[in-house]
Enzyme design. Structure first.
Site, PDB file in Angstrom:
ATOM      1  N   LEU A   6     133.017  42.510 -24.262  1.00  0.00           N
ATOM      2  CA  LEU A   6     133.070  41.339 -23.384  1.00  0.00           C
ATOM      3  C   LEU A   6     132.430  40.167 -24.119  1.00  0.00           C
ATOM      4  O   LEU A   6     131.214  40.041 -24.161  1.00  0.00           O
ATOM      5  CB  LEU A   6     132.328  41.606 -22.074  1.00  0.00           C
ATOM      6  CG  LEU A   6     132.783  42.794 -21.226  1.00  0.00           C
ATOM      7  CD1 LEU A   6     131.919  42.924 -19.974  1.00  0.00           C
ATOM      8  CD2 LEU A   6     134.257  42.642 -20.850  1.00  0.00           C
ATOM      9  N   GLY A   7     133.242  39.319 -24.723  1.00  0.00           N
ATOM     10  CA  GLY A   7     132.731  38.156 -25.438  1.00  0.00           C
ATOM     11  C   GLY A   7     132.919  38.283 -26.936  1.00  0.00           C
ATOM     12  O   GLY A   7     132.720  39.367 -27.510  1.00  0.00           O
ATOM     13  N   GLY A   9     131.659  35.580 -29.150  1.00  0.00           N
ATOM     14  CA  GLY A   9     130.914  34.463 -29.712  1.00  0.00           C
ATOM     15  C   GLY A   9     130.184  34.922 -30.956  1.00  0.00           C
ATOM     16  O   GLY A   9     130.653  35.803 -31.687  1.00  0.00           O
ATOM     17  N   THR A  10     129.000  34.379 -31.176  1.00  0.00           N
ATOM     18  CA  THR A  10     128.234  34.697 -32.382  1.00  0.00           C
ATOM     19  C   THR A  10     127.920  36.187 -32.477  1.00  0.00           C
ATOM     20  O   THR A  10     128.195  36.839 -33.491  1.00  0.00           O
ATOM     21  CB  THR A  10     126.933  33.889 -32.408  1.00  0.00           C
ATOM     22  OG1 THR A  10     127.254  32.493 -32.407  1.00  0.00           O
ATOM     23  CG2 THR A  10     126.112  34.208 -33.648  1.00  0.00           C
ATOM     24  N   GLU A 125     118.688  47.119 -26.271  1.00  0.00           N
ATOM     25  CA  GLU A 125     117.773  46.867 -27.388  1.00  0.00           C
ATOM     26  C   GLU A 125     117.831  45.417 -27.872  1.00  0.00           C
ATOM     27  O   GLU A 125     116.809  44.820 -28.209  1.00  0.00           O
ATOM     28  CB  GLU A 125     118.103  47.804 -28.552  1.00  0.00           C
ATOM     29  CG  GLU A 125     117.225  47.630 -29.777  1.00  0.00           C
ATOM     30  CD  GLU A 125     115.783  48.036 -29.537  1.00  0.00           C
ATOM     31  OE1 GLU A 125     114.910  47.157 -29.638  1.00  0.00           O
ATOM     32  OE2 GLU A 125     115.540  49.209 -29.219  1.00  0.00           O
ATOM     33  N   VAL A 128     115.643  41.870 -26.513  1.00  0.00           N
ATOM     34  CA  VAL A 128     114.321  41.400 -26.943  1.00  0.00           C
ATOM     35  C   VAL A 128     114.210  41.549 -28.454  1.00  0.00           C
ATOM     36  O   VAL A 128     114.395  42.639 -28.986  1.00  0.00           O
ATOM     37  CB  VAL A 128     113.178  42.201 -26.272  1.00  0.00           C
ATOM     38  CG1 VAL A 128     111.824  41.707 -26.784  1.00  0.00           C
ATOM     39  CG2 VAL A 128     113.251  42.090 -24.762  1.00  0.00           C
ATOM     40  N   GLY A 130     116.025  40.458 -30.963  1.00  0.00           N
ATOM     41  CA  GLY A 130     117.190  40.525 -31.844  1.00  0.00           C
ATOM     42  C   GLY A 130     117.247  41.845 -32.592  1.00  0.00           C
ATOM     43  O   GLY A 130     117.360  42.913 -31.995  1.00  0.00           O
ATOM     44  N   GLY A 183     120.584  24.557 -36.464  1.00  0.00           N
ATOM     45  CA  GLY A 183     121.185  25.546 -35.578  1.00  0.00           C
ATOM     46  C   GLY A 183     120.194  26.507 -34.949  1.00  0.00           C
ATOM     47  O   GLY A 183     120.592  27.499 -34.329  1.00  0.00           O
ATOM     48  N   LYS A 201     111.811  37.875 -21.918  1.00  0.00           N
ATOM     49  CA  LYS A 201     111.618  39.010 -22.827  1.00  0.00           C
ATOM     50  C   LYS A 201     110.340  39.774 -22.486  1.00  0.00           C
ATOM     51  O   LYS A 201     110.313  41.012 -22.532  1.00  0.00           O
ATOM     52  CB  LYS A 201     111.573  38.504 -24.269  1.00  0.00           C
ATOM     53  CG  LYS A 201     112.896  37.924 -24.739  1.00  0.00           C
ATOM     54  CD  LYS A 201     112.767  37.242 -26.092  1.00  0.00           C
ATOM     55  CE  LYS A 201     114.081  36.657 -26.568  1.00  0.00           C
ATOM     56  NZ  LYS A 201     113.936  35.882 -27.816  1.00  0.00           N
TER      57      LYS A 201
END
Length: 418
Positions: A6-7, A9-10, A125, A128, A130, A183, A201
């Protein structure tokens, strides 16, 4: 294992590339191939990675109703409609992997209960830190410990801004502009610089570290907008770095103390040297002692790494079933700390005696008092208190602000270390 994404993007693009790049290695580890079967996107005209060819769909039910899809991976961001898609996927008996901290912080308790009722997993996971492994260690590796405290730098944007302010002598707005250009900051940086991202978080970590459920809005949260380059400079002179710290611990009465606040961190503390967009989390357990998790807290591939690891855990039958209890929350005013206070006052006799009198009446003693400079008829004064009640500090500040001799209170920052 067939995946519905679902998605795109990045993070979604990172997941797509990572599974393609490391697919054979992943297959060896879990004994099964991972295949992204369908990918939900919103914009039919947006250019996509060639790896997505033939997989793009626009109707979420093409994923949620597909009986072949074992795992739904939500990387859309925002609460809605992602929450509704996750609920439907769980009810359809599908495992869910998400990087969505907003949803897990606000609805994690309900989603975990729903997953337990439907005998599926919900893994998060990447919500929080990355790519930093922290959720899984708290659930598994450190599960035998009684956690005393969890504390860390949970937002890379604010850490980058504070680092640039120190290293380049920038003020807050200049450093924020630089972060946007590189960015690291959104066009609307509110969630980051006002501490809301870190609070979400921290709420997630509280459930795992202490089995205490707390909504992010119940966490006292103060961001970094009021931190100036003067504060950065004075902190350095005193042997500190300023960092936005998220902290939680449970007291002897089993009450949860949780807050997000700028903190002066003494050199020598592991968090002092965490610079740029990096995150770091200190966990203090009664058996393991203090351990630190450090790494990139955001970005395409670090976050994708955590998402794909959760997908692998679904195959490895790692199903975490937590029953959280609602937290009995300690008021922020009931916490204690040393405090750094920077204020502008009239440069005239008797002003300092009024300030120290107010503090003394609140049982607040001073560690140091420095007059940093005179500007026309005013002086900049920096105070550092001994450990004091936060509530008493707030009361004293309110009284100071009522004095005609006090022009403004510029900064209030917690101080850690000797």
């Amino acid at each position: 294992m067939k995946i519905g994404l679902l998605g795109l993007g990045t993070v979604g693009t990172g997941v797509l590339h990572l599974i393609n790049q490391n697919g054979k290695n992943i297959e060896k580890k879990i004994g099964e191939k991972i295949e992204i079967k369908k990918i939900l996107v919103k914009d039919p005209d947006k250019k996509r990675a060639p790896l997505a060819d033939g997989k793009i769909i626009f109707n979420p039910d093409d994923i949620l109703e597909d009986e072949e899809i074992d795992v739904v991976v939500e990387v859309m961001g925002k609460e809605h409609p992602a929450l509704e898609y996750m609920i439907k996927a769980i009810k359809k008996g599908k495992n869910v992997v998400t990087a969505n901290k907003e949803i897990i912080a606000a609805y994690g308790k309900e989603l975990i209960k729903l997953a337990m009722e439907n005998n599926v997993s919900i893994l998060y996971e990447a919500s929080v830190g990355g790519g930093i492994p922290i959720i899984r260690p708290l659930k598994q590796c450190l599960a035998a410990n009684k956690i005393h405290e969890i504390k860390g730098i949970l937002n890379g944007t604010t850490n980058y801004i504070l680092t640039e302010m120190k290293e380049k002598g920038l003020d807050f707005e200049e450093a924020l502009k630089d972060a946007r250009q590189k960015g690291y900051a959104e066009s609307d940086p509110t969630d980051d610089v006002d501490g809301f991202d870190a609070a979400r978080k921290l709420a997630i970590l509280c459930t795992l570290a202490f089995n205490k459920y707390i909504l992010p809005e119940k966490i006292y949260t103060k961001g970094i907008r009021s931190v100036s380059k003067s504060d950065i400079k004075y902190a350095e002179e005193l042997g500190y770095n300023i960092r936005l710290i998220a902290c939680a611990k449970v007291d002897e009465e089993d009450r949860l103390e949780a807050w997000v606040h700028p903190v002066m961190i003494r050199k020598g503390n592991p968090l002092n040297g965490v610079n740029g967009v990096f995150n770091a989390i200190l966990v203090d357990g009664n058996a393991v002692g203090e351990v630190m998790f450090y790494g990139q807290g955001a970005g395409m591939m670090p976050t994708a790494s955590a998402v794909v690891a959760d997908i692998m855990d679904v195959k490895n039958n790692i199903v975490i079933k937590n029953g959280y209890e609602d937290a009995n929350i300690v008021s922020f005013e009931d916490t204690v700390s040393k405090y750094y206070i920077r204020l502008i006052a009239l440069d005239k006799p008797g002003v300092m005696s009024k300030i120290t009198g107010i503090l003394g009446n609140k049982d607040i003693s001073l560690l140091s008092v420095v007059q940093k400079g005179v500007m026309e008829d005013t002086a900049e004064i920096v105070l550092i208190t001994h450990i004091a009640s936060t509530g008493k500090i707030f009361e004293a500040l309110k009284e100071m602000q009522s004095l005609k001799e006090i022009k403004s209170i510029k900064s209030v920052i917690r101080v850690e270390g000797e």
